[in-house]
Structures are given as C-alpha cells and as structure tokens.
Design a protein around this motif. Structure first.
Motif, PDB file in Angstrom:
ATOM      1  N   MET A   1       0.842  -1.171   0.000  1.00  0.00           N
ATOM      2  CA  MET A   1       0.000   0.000   0.000  1.00  0.00           C
ATOM      3  C   MET A   1       0.887   1.233   0.000  1.00  0.00           C
ATOM      4  O   MET A   1       1.931   1.262   0.630  1.00  0.00           O
ATOM      5  CB  MET A   1      -0.880  -0.002   1.245  1.00  0.00           C
ATOM      6  N   HIS A   2       0.467   2.265  -0.682  1.00  0.00           N
ATOM      7  CA  HIS A   2       1.182   3.525  -0.695  1.00  0.00           C
ATOM      8  C   HIS A   2       0.408   4.547   0.137  1.00  0.00           C
ATOM      9  O   HIS A   2      -0.766   4.336   0.418  1.00  0.00           O
ATOM     10  CB  HIS A   2       1.388   4.007  -2.128  1.00  0.00           C
ATOM     11  N   PRO A   3       1.053   5.622   0.566  1.00  0.00           N
ATOM     12  CA  PRO A   3       0.395   6.582   1.463  1.00  0.00           C
ATOM     13  C   PRO A   3      -0.620   7.474   0.749  1.00  0.00           C
ATOM     14  O   PRO A   3      -0.423   8.668   0.585  1.00  0.00           O
ATOM     15  CB  PRO A   3       1.556   7.388   2.042  1.00  0.00           C
ATOM     16  N   ASP A   4      -1.716   6.915   0.332  1.00  0.00           N
ATOM     17  CA  ASP A   4      -2.783   7.641  -0.340  1.00  0.00           C
ATOM     18  C   ASP A   4      -4.068   7.426   0.469  1.00  0.00           C
ATOM     19  O   ASP A   4      -4.462   6.281   0.693  1.00  0.00           O
ATOM     20  CB  ASP A   4      -2.943   7.111  -1.765  1.00  0.00           C
ATOM     21  N   PRO A   5      -4.704   8.503   0.933  1.00  0.00           N
ATOM     22  CA  PRO A   5      -5.911   8.348   1.757  1.00  0.00           C
ATOM     23  C   PRO A   5      -7.006   7.522   1.090  1.00  0.00           C
ATOM     24  O   PRO A   5      -7.687   6.739   1.749  1.00  0.00           O
ATOM     25  CB  PRO A   5      -6.370   9.782   2.003  1.00  0.00           C
ATOM     26  N   ALA A   6      -7.170   7.632  -0.215  1.00  0.00           N
ATOM     27  CA  ALA A   6      -8.205   6.858  -0.901  1.00  0.00           C
ATOM     28  C   ALA A   6      -7.871   5.365  -0.886  1.00  0.00           C
ATOM     29  O   ALA A   6      -8.750   4.525  -0.668  1.00  0.00           O
ATOM     30  CB  ALA A   6      -8.366   7.357  -2.330  1.00  0.00           C
ATOM     31  N   CYS A   7      -6.608   5.040  -1.094  1.00  0.00           N
ATOM     32  CA  CYS A   7      -6.163   3.649  -1.064  1.00  0.00           C
ATOM     33  C   CYS A   7      -6.343   3.072   0.338  1.00  0.00           C
ATOM     34  O   CYS A   7      -6.793   1.938   0.506  1.00  0.00           O
ATOM     35  CB  CYS A   7      -4.715   3.571  -1.504  1.00  0.00           C
TER      36      CYS A   7
ATOM     37  N   VAL B   1     -11.307  -7.430  14.678  1.00  0.00           N
ATOM     38  CA  VAL B   1     -11.193  -6.040  14.255  1.00  0.00           C
ATOM     39  C   VAL B   1      -9.800  -5.517  14.604  1.00  0.00           C
ATOM     40  O   VAL B   1      -9.327  -5.687  15.727  1.00  0.00           O
ATOM     41  CB  VAL B   1     -12.268  -5.176  14.952  1.00  0.00           C
ATOM     42  N   LEU B   2      -9.150  -4.896  13.637  1.00  0.00           N
ATOM     43  CA  LEU B   2      -7.827  -4.323  13.854  1.00  0.00           C
ATOM     44  C   LEU B   2      -7.935  -2.828  14.149  1.00  0.00           C
ATOM     45  O   LEU B   2      -8.795  -2.146  13.606  1.00  0.00           O
ATOM     46  CB  LEU B   2      -6.958  -4.506  12.615  1.00  0.00           C
ATOM     47  N   ASP B   3      -7.027  -2.328  14.985  1.00  0.00           N
ATOM     48  CA  ASP B   3      -6.954  -0.897  15.253  1.00  0.00           C
ATOM     49  C   ASP B   3      -6.008  -0.282  14.232  1.00  0.00           C
ATOM     50  O   ASP B   3      -4.812  -0.543  14.239  1.00  0.00           O
ATOM     51  CB  ASP B   3      -6.438  -0.648  16.668  1.00  0.00           C
ATOM     52  N   HIS B   4      -6.534   0.504  13.316  1.00  0.00           N
ATOM     53  CA  HIS B   4      -5.723   1.124  12.281  1.00  0.00           C
ATOM     54  C   HIS B   4      -5.569   2.623  12.519  1.00  0.00           C
ATOM     55  O   HIS B   4      -5.220   3.358  11.607  1.00  0.00           O
ATOM     56  CB  HIS B   4      -6.335   0.862  10.899  1.00  0.00           C
ATOM     57  N   GLY B   5      -5.761   3.068  13.756  1.00  0.00           N
ATOM     58  CA  GLY B   5      -5.708   4.485  14.099  1.00  0.00           C
ATOM     59  C   GLY B   5      -4.366   5.145  13.816  1.00  0.00           C
ATOM     60  O   GLY B   5      -4.307   6.226  13.239  1.00  0.00           O
ATOM     61  N   GLU B   6      -3.268   4.515  14.224  1.00  0.00           N
ATOM     62  CA  GLU B   6      -1.945   5.116  14.000  1.00  0.00           C
ATOM     63  C   GLU B   6      -1.617   5.195  12.518  1.00  0.00           C
ATOM     64  O   GLU B   6      -1.030   6.176  12.054  1.00  0.00           O
ATOM     65  CB  GLU B   6      -0.869   4.330  14.737  1.00  0.00           C
ATOM     66  N   LEU B   7      -1.998   4.183  11.768  1.00  0.00           N
ATOM     67  CA  LEU B   7      -1.756   4.213  10.331  1.00  0.00           C
ATOM     68  C   LEU B   7      -2.594   5.308   9.676  1.00  0.00           C
ATOM     69  O   LEU B   7      -2.114   6.022   8.810  1.00  0.00           O
ATOM     70  CB  LEU B   7      -2.075   2.856   9.701  1.00  0.00           C
TER      71      LEU B   7
ATOM     72  N   ILE C   1      -1.173   8.412   7.424  1.00  0.00           N
ATOM     73  CA  ILE C   1      -1.660   8.674   6.068  1.00  0.00           C
ATOM     74  C   ILE C   1      -2.194  10.100   5.964  1.00  0.00           C
ATOM     75  O   ILE C   1      -1.998  10.770   4.953  1.00  0.00           O
ATOM     76  CB  ILE C   1      -2.763   7.670   5.681  1.00  0.00           C
ATOM     77  N   ASP C   2      -2.847  10.589   7.013  1.00  0.00           N
ATOM     78  CA  ASP C   2      -3.437  11.928   6.993  1.00  0.00           C
ATOM     79  C   ASP C   2      -2.467  13.033   7.381  1.00  0.00           C
ATOM     80  O   ASP C   2      -2.844  14.195   7.419  1.00  0.00           O
ATOM     81  CB  ASP C   2      -4.645  11.988   7.930  1.00  0.00           C
TER      82      ASP C   2
END
Length: 59
Positions: free
Chosen positions: A1-7, A26-32, A36-37
């Motif tokens: 994955m590349h750092p694109d918010p849509a991706c 369920v995974l916590d994806h908050g830090e990622l 990305i943002d």
C-alpha cells in the motif's frame, strides 16, 4: 500500500489488513490513519524521507 488516503480507505473498507496479516477480528488502524493523513510537503506529495523511514526503506 502507498500513502494515499483513498487507497487506505479502500483497504479498511475491504478489511484487507486483517486478511493480509491473517488476523481474525477487528484491527486498530488508528496510528496508520494518522500517518496517512499527516501533512504533505508544498508540492502536494508526502515527504519521502518521512515515508521511507516509516516503512524501513532507504531514501
């Protein structure tokens, strides 16, 4: 994955991280999501040094 918010949004919606990592639940994806943002450089592109350091690749 590349750092694109849509991706990133598509990967979250498709629950791709859990499948790729073979983790049930369920995974916590908050830090990622924060990464990305994060602000980009004035060119509109992510800071390549920052991105490379996060993924362990040389710049």
């Amino acid at each position: 994955m590349h750092p694109d918010p849509a991706c990133f949004a598509l990967a979250v919606r498709r629950r791709a991280f859990g499948r790729a990592l073979r983790i049930a639940g369920v995974l916590d994806h908050g830090e990622l999501a924060e990464h990305i943002d994060a602000p980009t450089t004035t060119s509109g592109q992510p800071d390549r040094a920052r991105v490379a350091s996060r993924v362990g690749r040389p710049t």
